[in-house]
Design an enzyme around this catalytic site. Sequence first.
Site, PDB file in Angstrom:
ATOM      1  N   GLY A 135      26.738  60.833 -17.560  1.00  0.00           N
ATOM      2  CA  GLY A 135      26.887  62.017 -16.708  1.00  0.00           C
ATOM      3  C   GLY A 135      28.260  62.111 -16.076  1.00  0.00           C
ATOM      4  O   GLY A 135      28.853  63.182 -16.020  1.00  0.00           O
ATOM      5  N   PHE A 136      28.782  60.969 -15.659  1.00  0.00           N
ATOM      6  CA  PHE A 136      30.059  60.980 -14.954  1.00  0.00           C
ATOM      7  C   PHE A 136      31.184  61.509 -15.839  1.00  0.00           C
ATOM      8  O   PHE A 136      31.995  62.333 -15.413  1.00  0.00           O
ATOM      9  CB  PHE A 136      30.395  59.568 -14.450  1.00  0.00           C
ATOM     10  CG  PHE A 136      31.673  59.522 -13.692  1.00  0.00           C
ATOM     11  CD1 PHE A 136      31.723  59.889 -12.360  1.00  0.00           C
ATOM     12  CD2 PHE A 136      32.860  59.142 -14.311  1.00  0.00           C
ATOM     13  CE1 PHE A 136      32.911  59.875 -11.655  1.00  0.00           C
ATOM     14  CE2 PHE A 136      34.056  59.128 -13.613  1.00  0.00           C
ATOM     15  CZ  PHE A 136      34.080  59.500 -12.288  1.00  0.00           C
ATOM     16  N   GLN A 196      22.812  58.402  -4.280  1.00  0.00           N
ATOM     17  CA  GLN A 196      23.810  59.448  -4.054  1.00  0.00           C
ATOM     18  C   GLN A 196      23.668  59.936  -2.611  1.00  0.00           C
ATOM     19  O   GLN A 196      22.939  59.343  -1.829  1.00  0.00           O
ATOM     20  CB  GLN A 196      23.617  60.592  -5.056  1.00  0.00           C
ATOM     21  CG  GLN A 196      24.017  60.232  -6.491  1.00  0.00           C
ATOM     22  CD  GLN A 196      25.525  60.061  -6.669  1.00  0.00           C
ATOM     23  OE1 GLN A 196      26.316  60.371  -5.782  1.00  0.00           O
ATOM     24  NE2 GLN A 196      25.937  59.518  -7.811  1.00  0.00           N
ATOM     25  N   CYS A 246      50.047  33.124 -17.676  1.00  0.00           N
ATOM     26  CA  CYS A 246      50.867  32.526 -16.613  1.00  0.00           C
ATOM     27  C   CYS A 246      51.310  31.113 -16.972  1.00  0.00           C
ATOM     28  O   CYS A 246      52.346  30.655 -16.516  1.00  0.00           O
ATOM     29  CB  CYS A 246      50.101  32.534 -15.290  1.00  0.00           C
ATOM     30  SG  CYS A 246      49.950  34.204 -14.627  1.00  0.00           S
ATOM     31  N   CYS A 290      48.290  30.948 -10.810  1.00  0.00           N
ATOM     32  CA  CYS A 290      47.262  31.356 -11.776  1.00  0.00           C
ATOM     33  C   CYS A 290      47.235  30.379 -12.954  1.00  0.00           C
ATOM     34  O   CYS A 290      48.286  29.933 -13.423  1.00  0.00           O
ATOM     35  CB  CYS A 290      47.550  32.778 -12.264  1.00  0.00           C
ATOM     36  SG  CYS A 290      46.408  33.369 -13.510  1.00  0.00           S
ATOM     37  N   CYS A 350      45.895  31.106 -15.970  1.00  0.00           N
ATOM     38  CA  CYS A 350      45.564  31.778 -17.231  1.00  0.00           C
ATOM     39  C   CYS A 350      46.594  31.476 -18.311  1.00  0.00           C
ATOM     40  O   CYS A 350      47.706  31.026 -18.026  1.00  0.00           O
ATOM     41  CB  CYS A 350      45.403  33.286 -17.029  1.00  0.00           C
ATOM     42  SG  CYS A 350      46.940  34.221 -17.033  1.00  0.00           S
ATOM     43  N   GLY A 381      28.834  57.675  -6.390  1.00  0.00           N
ATOM     44  CA  GLY A 381      29.528  58.737  -5.665  1.00  0.00           C
ATOM     45  C   GLY A 381      30.631  58.249  -4.747  1.00  0.00           C
ATOM     46  O   GLY A 381      31.087  58.972  -3.877  1.00  0.00           O
ATOM     47  N   HIS A 423      45.821  38.723 -18.221  1.00  0.00           N
ATOM     48  CA  HIS A 423      46.051  38.157 -16.896  1.00  0.00           C
ATOM     49  C   HIS A 423      45.224  38.866 -15.826  1.00  0.00           C
ATOM     50  O   HIS A 423      44.603  38.216 -14.981  1.00  0.00           O
ATOM     51  CB  HIS A 423      47.535  38.212 -16.519  1.00  0.00           C
ATOM     52  CG  HIS A 423      47.762  37.956 -15.054  1.00  0.00           C
ATOM     53  ND1 HIS A 423      47.759  36.679 -14.522  1.00  0.00           N
ATOM     54  CD2 HIS A 423      47.887  38.806 -14.002  1.00  0.00           C
ATOM     55  CE1 HIS A 423      47.908  36.770 -13.212  1.00  0.00           C
ATOM     56  NE2 HIS A 423      47.985  38.048 -12.866  1.00  0.00           N
ATOM     57  N   SER A 428      25.348  56.304 -17.602  1.00  0.00           N
ATOM     58  CA  SER A 428      24.436  57.336 -18.093  1.00  0.00           C
ATOM     59  C   SER A 428      25.137  58.396 -18.923  1.00  0.00           C
ATOM     60  O   SER A 428      24.494  59.137 -19.655  1.00  0.00           O
ATOM     61  CB  SER A 428      23.768  58.013 -16.910  1.00  0.00           C
ATOM     62  OG  SER A 428      24.750  58.707 -16.158  1.00  0.00           O
ATOM     63  N   ASP A 461      22.485  60.646 -13.087  1.00  0.00           N
ATOM     64  CA  ASP A 461      22.512  61.182 -11.732  1.00  0.00           C
ATOM     65  C   ASP A 461      23.331  62.457 -11.704  1.00  0.00           C
ATOM     66  O   ASP A 461      24.043  62.772 -12.654  1.00  0.00           O
ATOM     67  CB  ASP A 461      23.073  60.143 -10.739  1.00  0.00           C
ATOM     68  CG  ASP A 461      24.421  59.591 -11.170  1.00  0.00           C
ATOM     69  OD1 ASP A 461      24.831  59.843 -12.324  1.00  0.00           O
ATOM     70  OD2 ASP A 461      25.074  58.903 -10.367  1.00  0.00           O
TER      71      ASP A 461
END
Lengths: 381, 410
Positions: B94-95, B188, B308, B303, B305, B215, B333, B92, B145
Amino acid sequence: MKFAVKAWSNGKARAGILQLGSCPHNIETPALLLTTRKGLPVYIPPDHLPSLPSPDSNLLHFSPLHFLEGISLKAISNIGGLHPLLGLHDHIMVAVPRDSIISIPDHDSTNRIGASFETPCGRMLIKPADYMEMISSMRPNLWATLADEVPAWASEKRNKASVERTLKWLDECITSNSTDGAVLGSVVGGSRVEQRRSCAQEVARRNVEGFWIGGFGLGESMEERNPLLNAVMDSLPEEKPRLISGLGLPEEVLQGVAAGVDLFDSTYIYHLTLGGFALTFPLESIEKQVTKHQPNSNSGCDGTKINLKCFTCQNHTKAYINHLLNVHEMLAHILLEMHNTHHFLGFFRSIRAIHEGKFEQFRQKFIGSRHEQLFSAALSV
Amino acid sequence: MALRFEILGRFNRARAAQLILPHYECQTPLFMPVGTQGTIKGLTTHQLEDIGCQIILGNTYHLALRPTSELIDELGGLHKFMNWPRALLTDSGGFQMVSLLHLADITEKGVTFQSPVDGKPMLLTPEESIQIQNRIGADIIMALDDVVKTTITGPRIEEAMYRTLRWIDRCIAAHKRPHEQNLFGIVQGGLDPVLRDICVRGLVERNLPGYAIGGLAGGEDKDSFWRVVAQCTAALPEHKPRYVMGVGYPLDIVVCSALGADMYDCVYPTRTARFGTALVPEGVLKLKHKAMEDDMRPIDPTCDCMVCKTYTRAYIHCLVTKDAMGSQLLSYHNLYYMMKLSRDLHSSIVEGWFPEFVCQFLQKMFPQGDVPEWVCNAMEVAGIDISSCCAPFSSIPNKVEDTQNQEVKQ
């Protein structure tokens, strides 16, 4: 390594073929060596390398001095050299100590013991024996011998010393060489025609497979460069390849090609990318040619690959890259390096395509149209 | 509502589902990497597809400043702008105002903050946040929020919870594209079970397409953290997705999934990569460490990937924190690791071996059996027997846990 000149244009400019064991395709020259940082392109991730034109993009320049810290030579040697370390088995690795970006020759501190460089880990004095240890651990396909490069304004005495040292180190490097990589004998001589000529003649007598021409792009003007280049080229045997450092701009590359240079390492793409620029000069001749022969395919029957549009242009807009640059996001540089590399390789392809005796014509036309382009760009600001 | 949420399998409270969004059919539980400014730092969208990312997050606050939501709208929305064919979520805004700007002031109208461009006071209202997010065009958009630090106590928490509930109605009313974008409400109420309960009930009444638990992940103790998650997941409707905001440590994701959460986001995997840390089954691997200099093993031998399969720890060591490529390869990775974790959670739940997966995961991370107490407590509530991977006696001193639980959100 095998090299053959297959065509000449306007006297000195030449087209050739370079063959190396590890690369499945022949490399056509004049060709560009891509700039790397520790063996990988500065920003292009390894899984995106296949999107670049192939085999054009298989020639990589690296500076052994990039590995002065962080990983031991023994570790590189144990894994089998740079190719396995980087996972680039089909690429041609070319070692030149100077990279013109973060590994810069420092002629003031160079002495008879070794060559000095400004590097990210400070000023380092590299002796021929140190350098050969790097070469034998990294196992490049081609490597230039250690040189003492001086800028254009170096005194005659200093220049003479640089030639003597470079020749002495050349002999030391060759004597202690234990690798099967091809040796490029280093030619220096600063901005003195006589020194250039005598150095080239001396190096030509040595047991080398090609030549690295150093000491350019260090303060000389383009006009001063022509007689120097000619003095060097006239003294070198025709059948061996010539790599030059320090000629980066398209006009400089054309100057080098006209003088008979086959291979270029250029920081042009790097600086454009860092500054947020994308190459846009037209590459008409090549695009026409590709369209004619491969209307529906990106791949030629010989396994070579030419995409008309680069990854960046296929996937992203100027507006997006502009945004990425504004907010300092790394992706901007990734996309620009891919684009600029693709485009500059296209430029080299154009140079090779017009090699049927019409090089000088192409050069004049290109320089003319670029002047126009730069002029109109300057007006529109 | 512009989504379908089909549960494919369960284990007690945990669930694996198919979340069908306008741009992509996702498999949950899933981790969403954060692409703050319309890009995941250092990775191309092709790489993100290769890695298996399903949803990526954009930050409304950053995008509204640059390149502006109007420009994104003009160029066809964020998907087109960044050329990402799969799903997107925007927060949003807001944070960021609260966390990045010291001078943010929250009133009933909205969040007043100083413009970082010209320093003038600006107001972000719930209506405006939704309008901007409608222009950006993500598959999931978040309600504005009233964010307070979890470590704060007292009446401010209550005020923020009630305001969040009042603002949700303004968000719903302002939402112009409900058939293309899904508006999620955010629970919240701090660490107070009564306030959380009131908030959940209030939001559930609004019948939103999905719900987030907000939160959290802001420095609260782990026991409080999982209890809030457990309480909210128990009270939220079964057939709708549940998103725990700001969670990104692999252990937290496993615990929250066991408790019935579905979606997570965090900058942690990519940010820690830029600082030279790799995520591995054993925990983390600090590639800057001198011991990596001659280590010829891959980052994680298990792994699959690209990094790796190709590079040694020694080579990554010489790149990290010095060259852009170090960040790029480690980010690749780490995201691969997070996507693999998401896939493993999904398939182990669907295939009925979730408890075994949890035990394997914990065994690798805590080979001495010193599983933190909060994890044991949470797993008991989740009905997952982890006794096989806990030390037989409880005399092992608790590891100094959560040393990495600093503020990792932006």
